[in-house]
Scaffold this active site. Structure first.
Site, mmCIF file in Angstrom:
data_model
loop_
_atom_site.group_PDB
_atom_site.id
_atom_site.type_symbol
_atom_site.label_atom_id
_atom_site.label_comp_id
_atom_site.label_asym_id
_atom_site.label_seq_id
_atom_site.Cartn_x
_atom_site.Cartn_y
_atom_site.Cartn_z
ATOM 1 C CB VAL A 561 29.671 33.624 44.757
ATOM 2 C CG1 VAL A 561 30.966 33.085 45.299
ATOM 3 C CG2 VAL A 561 29.879 35.062 44.816
ATOM 4 C CG ASP A 702 30.367 45.617 48.456
ATOM 5 O OD1 ASP A 702 29.390 46.350 49.017
ATOM 6 O OD2 ASP A 702 29.955 44.797 47.935
#
Ligand code: NAG
Ligand code: NAG
Ligand code: NAG
Ligand code: NAG
Ligand code: NAG
Ligand code: NAG
Ligand code: NAG
Ligand code: NAG
Ligand code: NAG
Ligand code: NAG
Ligand code: NAG
Length: 860
Positions: A561, A702
């Protein structure tokens, strides 16, 4: 068929009737060759017109007295396409007016620049690319020059200096780059200049303002120009100036001129105290003033009363001192008022109801309190009151208007709208905040287009069920495979980056990924809420410094990211989804579009996406305050690590005040159980929404501390929902990649169960333990007999009735230990070995609400 298209067919067929009889090397011949060559088959196939006359009598064509020479050719919107061949219109040497706008012409002929008699040239809205030949200086008689909305690139040639008769120059919406040439200073007849939305950079040529005594309208918006307010002094006829979205500095006051009607200085770096705009300036001509996203300080003007004709006022996102709502009621013509993030406190004055023509009101991100006063709603289309501390009921007049409004947002206040009759169950599970009877209007989902709405209830139910149902279906439809590791190790050099042609590599600490894209600026980036924003993969590259390691925020389960600033200043988190899937780009786009529509105050919104070669890139709203992992485990209490990403935010943030306030409060608040409870509750709400607000339920798969982000307001927001299934892999691989310490027992066993909502509950329980203990799921100092995990350690303590030992000593608001122990027990329930023994997320929300710590003694 529209009238325009009908006319163009008539005109074309009319032209074609005459094609046969032209003598070579006459203007007749050049014009008919031109039209014959440029007309697509479809536009010429219709009934024939028989008009036997010379080209001079054709519509759109005018000739000189001799009837030999065409002086005017207007062929706008005729569907002409492709490159213009040589020996056609380039040979019309008496031509004065040429309008080929609104076609799909792709290139100009080489003999074009010999049209030395041209006075008006309009090529706007075509697809002409390449750079502007420097012999365009031949057009010395040119008065109006319009190349807007094409693909021109390269520099604007210095030879522009020859266009001394030029009054109107429109080069906007192209890709011109480098400096504005100093040659332009010779064009002293200019009345209107529009160079907006190009890629121009550098400073304005010396003496810019003084050169243009006749200039009335100047638009340089959307470039990367640098300069100072003084660059514009001397523009004594100016009535409209737009330099939005550049890097101009200095005092905004220097830009004010008495005769100005339109001032748009937004998104620059201007400073100054706005209250200095006093009676020295008669502002009676002013109609449009946009000073938003600068660095103005002090108070908003008290002398604005002089701007009696103003309709559009935007001073949002500056650095004003804390102040009361300014007096604006005498500005009775106001249609647009934006005071967002202007550091306002106190009440909204009742006088605001005098603004009867107001159609757009944005006072979000302030500290306004009290009730919403009566608002004239006849014209109201956009209303944003979010992020204040308003209370009471939303006025009936506004409520009734909502279904027909374009946008509205009441989130993050203490408002009620009891009268609406929305099913409370939906609100309780799906929305942030609720009280006994009246749900709190704290739902950004409401901030969306609602034109087709019949009523609020319908809309809410529809949005909820449709979005979730669709996304549920999508998830089922996704058959995803983990892509085998195939990292090419191409290192992109600086030179190549400039050409923005690929392939491109993304650097993380551990790997390099490659997007096999040839032309970065031909790969579009879709931004859901701004469909017109024309950005490409090249902009993503630029905004993340070519996915430079320096902009890396995290390396997540689904890929790295990066942080980036898109053009127009939107700050985003760019997630490169490195795992392939079997979906076509088209299918994947559809799915991402759906994911983009899943909104909840405790979810990180998906902003957009881009497909770069094999890589799929998801773009999220940037969360100013990092994730829970950073918050709990990475930062020492009250100390910023200098190399931490969060420091950058503070340096680059467009408004330091707000962020710093929130963050310094946040760091202190790490010691606050109240804040940790808020994070626990918000995260639970997000999961409750995914599990119970959606049908079929969305399983996150997650949940962990680093998936929980903290927004500007330190409100928790869960990230990555929906990705697990879309970009996920086989179950085995998925479990293998699961974060240690977060794997529920049912997934650890040799015979793996498939994840259920209850597996999310387990992971949530681990996060709750982290919030309470301040410890990491694994790797902290745990006694041996507890398998080295946080879960076993805490569960053992709870069983031995020693729960208080698990509580983080950093939590300073003690005296409520019993509440914290209760929270620990919720975590205990969540982490039960048997999934069936774990509570549902909906129940957890209820349990956490019951142990909400008292507000007393809390810093607000
Ligand atoms: C248009 O002109 C170009 C160059 O002269 C030529 O190659 C092409 O065949 C022409 N097309 C038509 C449809 O006449
Ligand atoms: C075109 O019009 C002329 C005169 O009006 C006439 O003589 C001729 O036959 C017409 N041609 C066609 C193809 O209709
Ligand atoms: C462009 O041309 C089309 C027909 O080709 C027409 O419908 C449209 O109105 C034109 N647009 C402008 C701005 O003139
Ligand atoms: C060029 O044509 C477009 C429409 O096709 C029009 O909007 C624009 O005003 C024209 N430019 C000039 C300078 O006349
Ligand atoms: C302006 O942009 C060009 C490329 O578009 C670049 O080469 C040049 O260095 C830039 N100049 C400045 C002053 O940023
Ligand atoms: C200034 O230009 C930008 C970019 O074209 C545009 O979005 C904005 O509306 C313009 N401002 C005014 C006042 O026209
Ligand atoms: C406004 O005018 C007064 C005197 O008329 C002067 O003292 C003051 O400096 C002026 N303020 C600004 C900002 O120009
Ligand atoms: C108000 O201005 C801010 C800052 O430019 C902008 O983000 C926001 O969208 C504006 N609000 C409205 C309703 O236009
Ligand atoms: C409000 O708008 C209408 C229609 O544009 C206009 O006639 C009227 O004068 C405006 N009212 C005020 C107070 O400016
Ligand atoms: C919300 O408003 C109610 C009264 O309307 C008040 O009792 C409560 O304290 C307020 N809550 C907050 C957090 O300000
Ligand atoms: C919100 O307003 C209430 C009074 O209406 C006040 O007690 C509370 O402290 C305010 N909260 C914040 C965060 O300013």
């Amino acid at each position: 068929m529209g009238f325009g298209a009908f006319v163009s067919i008539i005109v074309l067929t009319f032209f074609f009737e005459h094609l046969a009889c032209q003598q070579p090397n006459t203007d007749d011949f050049f014009v008919s060759e031109f039209l014959k060559n440029m007309s697509s088959a479809s536009s010429s196939s219709s009934q024939a017109f028989n008009l036997s006359a010379s080209v001079c009598s054709w519509p759109g064509v005018s000739c000189d007295a001799s009837k030999e020479h065409v002086v005017e050719l207007i062929a706008s919107g005729l569907g002409l396409s492709g490159p213009i061949p040589d020996n056609t219109i380039g040979k019309l040497n008496k031509l004065q007016i040429l309008d080929l706008s609104n076609n799909t012409i792709t290139a100009l002929p080489s003999d074009f620049w010999s049209l030395g008699s041209l006075k008006v040239l309009n090529l706007s809205s075509n697809q002409i690319s390449g750079s502007l030949a420097s012999n365009f200086g031949n057009f010395g008689l040119l008065e109006a020059f319009d190349l807007s909305s094409n693909h021109f690139s390269g520099e604007i040639p210095e030879t522009i200096s020859s266009l001394v008769s030029l009054k109107l120059l429109k080069l906007d919406k192209n890709k011109f780059e480098h400096n504005i040439p100093s040659g332009i200073l010779q064009c002293q007849s200019l009345v209107s200049i529009d160079l907006s939305l190009n890629q121009l950079n550098g400073t304005l040529p010396q003496g810019f303002g003084a050169a243009f005594r006749k200039l009335e309208s100047l638009n340089l918006a959307g470039n990367n120009l640098h300069g100072h307010d003084s660059d514009f002094s001397g523009l004594r006829s100016i009535t409209s100036v737009n330099i939005s979205s550049n890097s101009f500095q200095g005092s905004f006051l220097g830009m004010f001129k008495e005769q100005l009607e339109v001032i748009d200085l937004s998104r620059n770096q201007f400073e100054g105290q706005i209250s200095q705009v006093n009676l020295n300036y008669s502002l009676s001509h002013l109609v449009y003033l946009d000073l938003s996203e600068n660095r103005l300080s002090g108070e908003i003007f008290q002398y604005l009363n002089a701007a009696q004709n103003i309709k559009h006022l935007n001073v949002a996102h500056n650095r004003f001192a804390s102040q009361k709502f300014p007096k604006i009621e005498s500005l009775s013509r106001l249609e647009y008022l934006n005071l967002s993030k202007a550091n306002l406190h106190g009440h909204i004055p009742a006088e605001i109801s005098k603004l009867s023509n107001l159609s757009s009101l944005d006072i979000s991100l302030n500290n306004l309190i009290g009730e919403i006063p009566f608002l004239r709603s006849e014209n109201l289309q956009i209303l944003d009151l979010s992020y204040n501390n308003l209370s009471g009921e939303i006025p009936q007049t506004v409520l009734e208007k909502l279904p027909s409004m374009e946008k509205y947002n009441f989130s993050y206040n203490n408002l009620t709208f009891c009268s609406l009759g929305i099913n409370p169950n939906i609100l309780q599970t799906a929305f942030y905040g609720s009280s006994d009877n009246c749900p709190i209007a704290a739902n950004p989902k409401l901030f969306k287009r609602t034109k087709e709405r019949k009523g609020m209830e319908l809309a809410l139910v529809l949005t909820l069920s449709m979005v979730c149902l669709l996304s549920g279906l999508i998830f089922l439809a996704f058959g995803c495979r983990r892509k085998t590791k195939s990292w090419a190790m191409k290192q992109t050099s600086y030179k190549e980056e400039q050409n923005i042609s690929g392939p491109f590599s993304f650097q993380t600490d551990s790997t390099t990924w490659v997007a096999d894209v040839k032309q970065a600026n031909s790969v579009p980036v879709v931004i859901f809420e701004k469909p017109l924003l024309n950005i490409t993969f090249a902009d993503l590259l630029y905004s993340t410094s070519n996915f430079d390691r320096g902009t890396l925020l995290a390396e997540g389960k689904f890929g790295p990211v990066y942080r980036g600033f898109l053009p127009s200043g939107i700050q985003v988190a760019v997630k490169v989804l490195v795992v392939g899937s079997t979906l076509t780009d088209r299918e994947a786009a559809k799915e991402l579009e759906y994911l983009g529509r899943i909104k909840h105050p405790n979810l990180v919104p998906l902003t957009g996406y881009c497909f770069a070669g094999d890589q799929r890139i998801a773009i999220y709203d940037y969360m100013e305050n990092g994730n829970l992992q950073n918050f709990l485990h990475d930062l020492p209490l009250g100390v910023q690590r200098t190399d931490d990403w969060s420091t950058d935010t503070w340096e680059e943030g467009d408004d330091m005040n707000g962020i710093q306030n929130a963050s310094s409060e946040g760091l202190l608040s790490l010691s606050s159980w109240r804040l940790r409870h808020k994070i626990a509750l918000g995260t639970a709400r997000a999961l409750a929404f995914l599990h119970h607000g959606c049908s079929p339920p969305i399983i996150h798969r997650d949940v962990k501390a680093s998936s929980v982000y903290l927004d500007y307001n330190l409100e928790p927001r869960l990230s990555d929902f929906g990705l697990a299934k879309i970009f996920g892999s086989s179950l085995d691989e998925e479990i293998a990649r699961s974060s240690p310490g977060y794997v529920p027992p049912e997934l650890c066993q040799p015979e793996c169960d498939i994840p259920t909502p209850k597996s999310d509950v387990y992971c949530y329980g681990v996060v709750l333990f982290e919030l309470i203990t301040g410890k990491k799921p694994v790797g902290d100092d745990y006694p041996e007999e507890t398998e080295g995990t946080l879960v076993s350690w805490v569960r053992a303590l709870v069983r031995k009735n020693l729960a208080s030992r698990a509580i983080d000593p950093k939590i300073s608001d003690r005296g409520i230990d019993d509440l914290i122990e209760e929270a620990l027990k919720i975590g205990y329930l969540c982490t039960a070995d048997l999934p069936s023994k774990r509570p549902s997320m909906q129940q957890i929300v209820g349990l956490l609400k019951d142990i909400e710590p008292p507000a007393a003694g809390e810093k607000s």
